[in-house]
Design an enzyme around this catalytic site. Structure first.
Site, PDB file in Angstrom:
ATOM      1  CE1 TYR A  97     -26.507 -81.923  15.171  1.00 43.81           C
ATOM      2  CE2 TYR A  97     -27.301 -80.594  16.999  1.00 43.81           C
ATOM      3  CZ  TYR A  97     -26.500 -80.743  15.878  1.00 43.81           C
ATOM      4  OH  TYR A  97     -25.683 -79.709  15.480  1.00 43.81           O
ATOM      5  CD  GLU A 132     -17.853 -76.128  10.108  1.00 40.57           C
ATOM      6  OE1 GLU A 132     -17.374 -76.528   9.024  1.00 40.57           O
ATOM      7  OE2 GLU A 132     -18.614 -75.142  10.185  1.00 40.57           O
ATOM      8  CB  THR A 159     -36.427 -85.633  21.214  1.00 43.07           C
ATOM      9  OG1 THR A 159     -36.146 -84.417  20.511  1.00 43.07           O
ATOM     10  CG2 THR A 159     -37.655 -86.289  20.622  1.00 43.07           C
ATOM     11  N   PRO A 160     -34.634 -83.947  23.267  1.00 38.26           N
ATOM     12  CG  PRO A 160     -33.946 -81.745  22.897  1.00 38.26           C
ATOM     13  CD  PRO A 160     -34.893 -82.788  22.382  1.00 38.26           C
ATOM     14  CE1 TYR A 167     -18.126 -72.089   6.287  1.00 28.56           C
ATOM     15  CE2 TYR A 167     -17.035 -74.230   6.231  1.00 28.56           C
ATOM     16  CZ  TYR A 167     -17.910 -73.342   6.833  1.00 28.56           C
ATOM     17  OH  TYR A 167     -18.580 -73.700   7.976  1.00 28.56           O
ATOM     18  CB  VAL A 210     -33.319 -73.854  16.285  1.00 28.94           C
ATOM     19  CG1 VAL A 210     -34.266 -73.732  15.090  1.00 28.94           C
ATOM     20  CG2 VAL A 210     -33.448 -72.637  17.190  1.00 28.94           C
ATOM     21  CB  SER A 269     -32.776 -84.660  19.849  1.00 29.29           C
ATOM     22  OG  SER A 269     -32.625 -83.284  19.603  1.00 29.29           O
ATOM     23  CG  HIS A 284     -21.811 -75.931   8.886  1.00 32.20           C
ATOM     24  ND1 HIS A 284     -21.122 -74.790   8.524  1.00 32.20           N
ATOM     25  CD2 HIS A 284     -23.120 -75.687   8.608  1.00 32.20           C
ATOM     26  CE1 HIS A 284     -21.985 -73.896   8.035  1.00 32.20           C
ATOM     27  NE2 HIS A 284     -23.193 -74.419   8.092  1.00 32.20           N
TER      28      HIS A 284
END
Length: 395
Positions: free
Chosen positions: A188, A140, A276-277, A98, A384, A206, A88
């Site tokens: 990322y 956040e 990639t990561p 929210y 993910v 990423s 987020h």
């Protein structure tokens, strides 16, 4: 934690709400986008909306959070909340949004469940929602403050490299010539692009190079799968973005980062573009002088489709105690394995910490095998790409 009265109500109604969550989230997104079309145009992934995966992820997160509140009221599901909060924050989600989500989600709940949503039931699920929302808002806010607030910054493409037929690496530097914030290997960035229909779609990629000054590097797979929408942003980047073009990037986010000392045993397992990561992690381990044993596991359809293959193996070769295991479904060369990943004969050091990235079936299979080998669930971490349909697995 939930109040005693709300906990009893949520426990009693969770089966009914859980069974209807798929329909509820479908109605929710329809109402949300009818009232706020700009959110679908410029924030939500239109491909995930079309495929329904975003609805599944929302339903899974709500159910997982409610279940956690009931089963472990003294403990927040911080792993799940951190993963969502990082995503987020990188997208620029605001606290005010929210409230918008709450309005349309509870309208959908009332519409689907009808008279079953008594004032008591509504109040209990309202409490669940705001416990989750306020926890995310707080995390956040802290993440944004650590990075100087959420801003989109222009970056110039200074090099483009074709890794495979469907993967391209883009190396970028800030167009304003200013300093570049450090990042942790495995994190990322969000990339925002203007598409031909005027939408400004965002995707997360990423960082595939070692943390270092001045540059960012992302490696993007062009998404073209039978039975699913083509990736809007990945195909745009492949077809239209060349050296000299500008892209908008967020600051780095993500909680799949290495945790431990120079002697910590590690396992880095990836499949496909999930490399990639892991490539960034291996580069960091090589540069930082990691001494502990490192097990590298990667699966791909063929060596020709193995993105960053040379980097993947070159970084691993710099480590003093490393074992590399590669699986290919086709054309497996000597020294690699044919078929799907099988860890049966592999020996792992006690205390191994595992990091997984790839398609969900791959990660589930590897996680199951690691648990059978005695790796602690808390020491298995994953990333993910796209909506997290595995939410709650580690919470």
């Amino acid at each position: 934690m939930l109040s005693e009265q709300s906990a009893a109500t949520v426990r009693a109604t969770l089966p009914a709400v859980g069974a209807a969550l798929g329909t509820i989230t479908e109605r929710f997104y329809a109402g949300l986008f009818a009232a706020h079309p700009e959110l679908l145009r410029d924030l939500f992934n239109r491909g995930n909306q079309a495929s329904g995966t975003q609805r599944q992820a929302l339903a899974g997160s709500v159910a997982a959070f409610a279940t956690h509140l009931l089963d472990r009221p003294e403990q927040r599901p911080d792993a799940m909340l951190r993963r969502i909060a990082h995503k987020h924050a990188s997208l620029g989600v605001t606290p005010e949004q929210y409230g918008i989500v709450h309005e349309h989600l509870f309208a959908a709940i009332s519409e689907v469940l009808g008279d079953a949503v008594t004032p008591e039931v509504a109040a209990a699920w309202d409490e669940v929602y705001w416990l989750m929302a306020n926890a995310l808002i707080a995390v956040e806010r802290r993440l944004r403050e650590e990075r100087g607030g959420h801003t989109w910054r222009s970056w110039e493409v200074v090099e483009r490299v074709a890794e495979t037929d469907d993967v391209a690496t883009f190396r970028l530097r800030p167009a304003d010539g200013g300093p570049v914030r450090d990042f942790l290997a495995g994190q990322y960035v969000s990339v925002r692009v203007a598409l031909v229909d005027g939408a400004r779609q965002i995707r997360q990629y990423s960082l595939s190079g070692a943390p270092g000054p001045g540059l960012r590097q992302i490696s993007v797979k062009r998404v073209r799968e039978a039975g699913a929408p083509d990736g809007e942003v990945s195909n745009h980047l492949h077809a239209r973005v060349r050296v000299g073009d500008l892209l908008e990037l967020s600051e780095p986010y993500g909680d799949l980062v290495l945790d431990g000392g120079p002697d910590t045993p590690l396992l880095l397992a990836s499949a496909g573009i999930g490399v990639t990561p892991m490539a960034a992690m291996l580069a960091h381990l090589a540069d930082s002088g990691h001494r502990g044993p490192v097990t590298v596991v990667h699966a791909d359809r063929s060596p020709a489709g193995h993105a960053l293959r040379d980097d993947h193996q070159a970084y691993a070769a710099k480590l003093p105690d490393v074992a590399v295991h590669l699986w290919y479904e086709q054309d497996a060369p000597s020294g690699t394995h044919s078929g799907l990943v099988d860890l049966t004969g592999m020996t792992l050091a006690p205390g191994t910490r595992a990091y997984l990235c790839g398609p969900l079936p791959f990660m589930r299979a590897v996680r199951t095998q690691l648990l059978a080998k005695g790796v602690a669930p808390a020491d298995i971490h994953y990333e993910v790409f796209g909506p997290d349909l595995w939410l709650g697995a580690e919470a």
